[in-house]
Every structure is written in C-alpha cells, then in structure tokens.
Enzyme design. Structure first.
Site, PDB file in Angstrom:
ATOM      1  N   CYS A  94       1.927  47.873  72.748  1.00  0.00           N
ATOM      2  CA  CYS A  94       3.191  48.599  72.917  1.00  0.00           C
ATOM      3  C   CYS A  94       3.597  49.324  71.636  1.00  0.00           C
ATOM      4  CB  CYS A  94       4.269  47.648  73.414  1.00  0.00           C
ATOM      5  SG  CYS A  94       5.586  48.523  74.269  1.00  0.00           S
ATOM      6  N   ARG A 128      13.851  52.322  81.409  1.00  0.00           N
ATOM      7  CA  ARG A 128      12.701  51.634  80.804  1.00  0.00           C
ATOM      8  C   ARG A 128      11.625  51.373  81.863  1.00  0.00           C
ATOM      9  NH1 ARG A 128      13.630  50.245  75.854  1.00  0.00           N
ATOM     10  NH2 ARG A 128      11.823  48.852  75.733  1.00  0.00           N
ATOM     11  N   HIS A 194       2.481  43.128  77.265  1.00  0.00           N
ATOM     12  CA  HIS A 194       3.041  42.027  76.470  1.00  0.00           C
ATOM     13  C   HIS A 194       2.693  40.694  77.120  1.00  0.00           C
ATOM     14  CE1 HIS A 194       5.610  44.296  73.775  1.00  0.00           C
ATOM     15  NE2 HIS A 194       6.056  45.006  74.771  1.00  0.00           N
TER      16      HIS A 194
HETATM   17  N1  GLN Z   1      10.320  50.690  71.165  1.00  0.00           N
HETATM   18  C1  GLN Z   1       9.150  51.126  71.957  1.00  0.00           C
HETATM   19  C2  GLN Z   1       9.557  51.571  73.370  1.00  0.00           C
HETATM   20  O1  GLN Z   1      10.612  51.219  73.820  1.00  0.00           O
HETATM   21  C3  GLN Z   1       8.156  49.992  72.076  1.00  0.00           C
HETATM   22  C4  GLN Z   1       8.718  48.842  72.873  1.00  0.00           C
HETATM   23  C5  GLN Z   1       7.847  47.605  72.822  1.00  0.00           C
HETATM   24  O2  GLN Z   1       7.078  47.368  71.900  1.00  0.00           O
HETATM   25  N2  GLN Z   1       7.997  46.745  73.878  1.00  0.00           N
HETATM   26  O3  GLN Z   1       8.777  52.239  74.027  1.00  0.00           O
END
Ligand code: GLN
Length: 243
Positions: A94, A128, A194
């Site tokens: 990520c 998101r 993740h």
């Molecule tokens: N901040 C980055 C995004 O929101 C990465 C997020 C993350 O590592 N889960 O895309």
C-alpha cells in the site's frame, strides 16, 4: 543459508499489522533451517542497503507518507533505487508500494514526489477502496490466488511497460477501474494487500522468499511445510468473500 532482511520504516509504515509479514517470512525461513537476520531501519537511520537480500515496507496514512519524504530524499531514495536495479527482492504494501512510483497526489492536488523507481503514479480520490479482496498473481509471480484486505484512497496507474502483480478477482486493486492489482518490476512485489498478507497466503510468501534466495545463492528448492493452518485461514477468507 541466510537471508538478511531490512524492514524499512517499521516505526511509521505498519498499518493493519503489516509488520506481521516480517514475522511470517522469518518463521517460514527458520522452519526450513534458513537463518533470517532482520534489521529495522527507522526514520533518521541510514544504511547503504547493499548488504541486504530482501526489503519490506508496509502501509501508512497520507500524513505518515509525507513525514517520510524528507528522510527518503536524504539518501535512502538513491540506495533503494540501486537495490531495486541490482535485483534485490522487495515486498511493499500500500503506502510503501505507492512510494516506489513517481508521485502521490492528495485530494488537494498536492503532489508528494516519491522515488520514481517504477513507472507508475498514484492519485487520491474521494471514497476509499476498502474491504476484503482477492486477486490471482500472474505466472511470473507464482500464479497463486491471494486473499487480502485493502484500504486506500490512492488509485495507482501503471505505466505501459509495467506489469501488475496480478489480476483482481473480487474487490478494487490498484484503482478499481482496470482490474490490475499491485506491481511486479524486476524482483519488486508491490500490493495493496494488508492484513498482513503473507500468513494466509503461504504460496506468495514462499515465492518471494525463493526469489530472494535464488538471487543470492542460485537455483534452490524450498522444503514443503505443513500449511494446514495457513490453508484453513485462506479458505476462511474465501468463504467470507462469498457471502
Ligand atoms: N495513504 C495511502 C492511501 O490512502 C496509503 C494507505 C495505506 O497504506 N493503507 O492510499
């Protein structure tokens, strides 16, 4: 045999327990009698990186990625790019994956200039991309089906000559548009997964470990392990995604 593993930014890039990937790689090496020497490299700490065989960078919030920028551009960026071009193995998750691209543009249109080690960029958009997801790795990356968890606002778009790690089966992946997930460049594996991703995806973990071992020692075979628990965890997420 031994693998020297560098955990980059464990102090700031460790979202959703991504550091568990280090524990998984260490155990799957040790269960096979292979030494795993882990070094944490935090903000402000420098190292030529030349002695390491395998690198891991986890995920982080936009803020944490911005905090890292100065540290990256004080020399780590050049050393990371050299390690990538020398064929060293990387697993990046990520935010850690996004940092290998040209830039991350936040929703205010502000660009964080990242490494540019691989030809892709990331743009944050409203909404998101979150949830359990699955993807199939392309044969060059082992061909296994991976179940994981994604949570990112950034949408990553790969350059024309850049291979994804895999193809999305369920969920969003790189951007929720082109069905690509992650990146594969030389021996770099980038993913949005993740979790940590490796414990419940042992085939992917072993493929990454084998890549690093073969880069260091030449052709090798990994002894099979009893992965009953890992496969039960893998199947449990698969069932969760069907309902
Ligand atoms: N901040 C980055 C995004 O929101 C990465 C997020 C993350 O590592 N889960 O895309």
């Amino acid at each position: 045999m031994e693998l020297k593993i560098c955990h980059l930014y464990p102090d700031v890039l460790n979202l959703y327990g991504d550091g568990g990937n280090i524990i998984c790689m260490k155990k799957r090496l040790e269960w096979r009698g292979i030494k795993a020497d882990i070094t944490n490299l935090k903000i402000g700490e420098s190292n030529s990186l030349a002695d390491f065989d395998l690198f891991f960078m986890g995920g982080g919030q936009d803020f944490e990625q911005e905090v890292l920028l100065d540290d990256l551009h004080r020399g780590k960026d050049k050393n990371i790019i050299s390690a990538i071009e020398d064929g060293k193995t990387f697993l990046t998750v990520c935010g850690g994956y996004q940092m290998l691209g040209h830039y991350y543009e936040n929703q205010a249109g502000v660009r964080c200039e990242f490494l540019g080690a691989i030809d892709f960029y990331t743009k944050s958009k409203p909404g998101r991309l979150t949830g359990n997801y699955s993807f199939r790795c392309y044969p060059i990356s082992g061909g296994s089906t991976v179940f994981g968890f994604e949570n990112h606002s950034g949408r990553s778009y790969l350059g024309l000559d850049v291979s994804p790690l895999g193809k999305v089966i369920n969920g969003f992946g790189n951007n929720g548009e082109d069905k690509t997930e992650g990146v594969r460049y030389k021996n770099v594996f980038g993913t949005y997964s993740h979790g940590p991703v490796l414990p419940k995806n042992p085939e992917l973990c072993d493929f990454i470990l084998k890549t690093a071992l073969e880069q260091k020692y030449g052709k090798c075979q990994l002894l099979p392990l009893d992965d009953d628990a890992e496969h039960r965890a893998h199947a449990a997420v698969a069932r969760k995604m069907m309902y």
